[in-house]
Design a protein around this motif. Sequence first.
Motif, PDB file in Angstrom:
ATOM      1  N   TRP A 191      98.429  98.810  33.939  1.00 43.25           N
ATOM      2  CA  TRP A 191      97.007  99.023  33.670  1.00 43.25           C
ATOM      3  C   TRP A 191      96.218  98.729  34.928  1.00 43.25           C
ATOM      4  O   TRP A 191      96.703  98.096  35.865  1.00 43.25           O
ATOM      5  CB  TRP A 191      96.522  98.145  32.515  1.00 43.25           C
ATOM      6  CG  TRP A 191      96.511  96.671  32.830  1.00 43.25           C
ATOM      7  CD1 TRP A 191      97.574  95.817  32.831  1.00 43.25           C
ATOM      8  CD2 TRP A 191      95.364  95.914  33.226  1.00 43.25           C
ATOM      9  NE1 TRP A 191      97.182  94.564  33.203  1.00 43.25           N
ATOM     10  CE2 TRP A 191      95.819  94.586  33.436  1.00 43.25           C
ATOM     11  CE3 TRP A 191      94.017  96.183  33.400  1.00 43.25           C
ATOM     12  CZ2 TRP A 191      94.967  93.559  33.839  1.00 43.25           C
ATOM     13  CZ3 TRP A 191      93.157  95.168  33.781  1.00 43.25           C
ATOM     14  CH2 TRP A 191      93.643  93.874  34.002  1.00 43.25           C
ATOM     15  N   ALA A 218      93.045 101.546  26.823  1.00 45.20           N
ATOM     16  CA  ALA A 218      94.183 100.641  27.019  1.00 45.20           C
ATOM     17  C   ALA A 218      94.683 100.669  28.458  1.00 45.20           C
ATOM     18  O   ALA A 218      95.311  99.708  28.918  1.00 45.20           O
ATOM     19  CB  ALA A 218      95.316 101.021  26.067  1.00 45.20           C
ATOM     20  N   GLN A 273      96.390  94.297  29.498  1.00 48.10           N
ATOM     21  CA  GLN A 273      97.455  94.512  28.524  1.00 48.10           C
ATOM     22  C   GLN A 273      98.541  93.472  28.747  1.00 48.10           C
ATOM     23  O   GLN A 273      99.098  93.363  29.852  1.00 48.10           O
ATOM     24  CB  GLN A 273      98.040  95.924  28.667  1.00 48.10           C
ATOM     25  CG  GLN A 273      97.030  97.045  28.479  1.00 48.10           C
ATOM     26  CD  GLN A 273      96.448  97.089  27.088  1.00 48.10           C
ATOM     27  OE1 GLN A 273      97.170  97.004  26.082  1.00 48.10           O
ATOM     28  NE2 GLN A 273      95.114  97.177  27.007  1.00 48.10           N
ATOM     29  N   ASP A 274      98.842  92.707  27.716  1.00 48.74           N
ATOM     30  CA  ASP A 274      99.860  91.661  27.832  1.00 48.74           C
ATOM     31  C   ASP A 274     101.215  92.272  28.166  1.00 48.74           C
ATOM     32  O   ASP A 274     101.639  93.262  27.557  1.00 48.74           O
ATOM     33  CB  ASP A 274      99.959  90.880  26.524  1.00 48.74           C
ATOM     34  CG  ASP A 274      98.695  90.079  26.232  1.00 48.74           C
ATOM     35  OD1 ASP A 274      97.968  89.770  27.189  1.00 48.74           O
ATOM     36  OD2 ASP A 274      98.437  89.788  25.048  1.00 48.74           O
TER      37      ASP A 274
END
Length: 610
Positions: free
Chosen positions: A245, A363, A368-369
Motif C-alpha cells: 500500500w 485499501a 493495511q496490516d
Amino acid sequence: MSRALGPKPSMWHPSAAGGWLVLAVCWGPVGCLAMVWGAAHVAAWLSGGRVMGFGSDFALAVLHGRFERAWPDTPTSLVTAVLIAGGLGLAVAGHHLWRRIEQHRTWPGDPIAALARSTRLVSLQRPQVAAKAVQLRRSLRGRRPERLAPEEIGLLLGHLQQRARRTGPAVYASWEDTLVAFMAPRSGKTTALSIPYVLSAPGAVIATSNKADLWAATAELRRETGGRVWLFDPQHITYQPQGWWWNPLAGLFTVEDAHRLAGHFVLTVDDPNKKDLWGPAAQDLLCALFLAAATSGRSLHEVAGWLDEPAIPTPIELLQTAGFPLMASSLRGTQNGAVETRDGIYQTARTAAKCLRDQEILAWVTPQDGLPAFDPATFVHPGAGQSGTLYLLSKSRSAAAPLIAALTDTVMRAAEHQAEQAGGRLDPPLVVVLDEAANICRIADLPELYSHLGSRGIIPVTILQSYEQGVTVWGEPGMAALWGAATRKLIGAGTDSPRLARDLATLTGQHDVPIRSLTYTDGRASEQLSLRRQDILEPAAIRALPPGTALLLATGGTPALLTLRPWYTTPHADQITQAITTAENAITKAARTHFGNNKVIDFTKDFPDL
C-alpha cells in the motif's frame, strides 16, 4: 529539404526503347553465339575435345549444323546440357540481380528516398548514442562505447527506412531525451514501444496501462533481473492479490505539495463546465483537507468523511494547530460562503475524489496490516530499487486515475531529489512509460516537467492516441508546450487528425519531383522533363502510414520514416511469449477464483431478464 540539380531521364524510360531495341538486334546474336562457344569450351574440357576459335568460321559451322567441325571430339549432347545448365544459371543470377536493382531503384516523388538522403540523423545512430551514454552515465565511464549493450545506450526508436524495401541502421533516444508518441490503438504502441522499453531499461521503471498485456509480458522477466515488481491494480485488471500500500499523504507538509496532490484529482473531472467554474476552488478545498489530514497523522478515510460534511470544523482546527492559519482561514471562508457556492465547490471536490468512495481502491492508499508500504525514495535510490518496476493499472480516469497520476508524480519528484543529491543526474536512469497518459495518468504540469526531466536522467515516454486527446488534458497551450519540449516525437499509424497531418506535412518539408510531359504538334511528339516542388509526405500519406511504421521528428535533425521493432522480432521473443502464457494462465485462474470457485457465468440462466 532536398533539391535536385536537374531532371535526369531514366535509362528505363519509354523513350529509350528504340535504343535498347537497336542494341538487342546488334549484340543479341553475338551474345548467344558467345554462350554456345563458352558451353562448348566447358564440354571440351570435360570430355577432352577441342573447340574452334571464336569468329565467323565458328558461327557458320554452328548455323549450318556442322557441330563436328565446331567442336571436334566433343559430344554435342554434352555441349547442349552445359548450354542449358549455363542458361538456367544465368537466368537465376539475372533474376536476383534484377531484384537487387529494383530494391535500390526509386521513383519520382518517393518520400522514403527523399528522407533517406539526409545525413543529419547520424547523431541518433548507435556509435554516437553509445558515446553520449558514456558521457551521461557515471557507471559507464571508462568503457568503450562500441562494447556497450543496446539496452545500456538508450531506447530503440526503430530502423531508418532507406528504400521502400530496405531497412537501414537503428536509431536510439539517448538518456537525456524526452519522448512523445501519437499512435492509434493496435498500431504497435505496446508491442513496439511499451514492452521493449520496460524490458530494456537499465534501472527503475514506471509503467502505466489500462490493460494487463504490458504487465503480463514484462513483470516476470523484470523480476528475474533482481528487482522487485510493484503492481498497483485496485480494479482487478490482473486479479492479482494486493501486495503493498502507499500513503499519498506521507511527506506532505507544505501547501505546495498538498495543492499539487489536489490537482491530480481535479484534473479527472469529466464535466469541463464544472471543472472550469468550480475546479480551482475545489482544488483549494482538497488542498486544505489533505494538508489537515497529513499534518495530523490521519488518512484519506477522514478526508472522504470531511467532504460529506461541509460545515465540520475539525480540519480548520487541525490546520490551526499545525501552523497553517491562512489555509485554515481559507477553508473557513469556503464553509461560511453562500450555500449555493459552497455546495458547488464541495460537490465538485467530491466528484474529483470519488475514488475515495471505493473501499477496494481506498485499501491501496490507506494502512493495511501485514503489507509493506511503498516508499518512492527507496524505489529510485541506486542500489536499493535500481531495477524495480512499478506497474500502475486502471481501466479509466473515473476510477483510480488520480492516484496513479499522484504516485507517478511522487516517484518522479523523488527521482529528481535523488538526482540532485547525486550530482544532477540519476544513474541508472528512470524510464517512465506513460501509456494511455491522457486517460489514466493526467499530470497537470507534465509539459513543464518535459523541459528538464531529461537532464535529470528521467526519461518520460508519453503515448497518446491523438494530438487532440492531449489538448483535452493540458489545453492548447499546454499541449503545444509538451510537443515543443519533447526531443523525440513518433507519429505512428492511425493519425486521423487533419490538423496534425497538415502540420506534419509542413514540418517534413518539400522536394523537387521530375515531371514528364508530352506535346503533339504537326504530327510530331516532343517530350519535356521539368521540376515540380511538392511535399515529401502529403497529409493523406501521413494518415495512411502502415502499422509498424512511424514518422520521427528529432530535435536538431530532419524527419525520417522508421520501421518499428516489435518485441516478437527480438532475440527474446520466446522468453516473452512464455512469460505472457504464464501470466495469462495466472490471470485466468485468479479471475475464476474471484468470481466464485471456478463458476462460469451463464447469462441466460443467471440473468433471465437480460
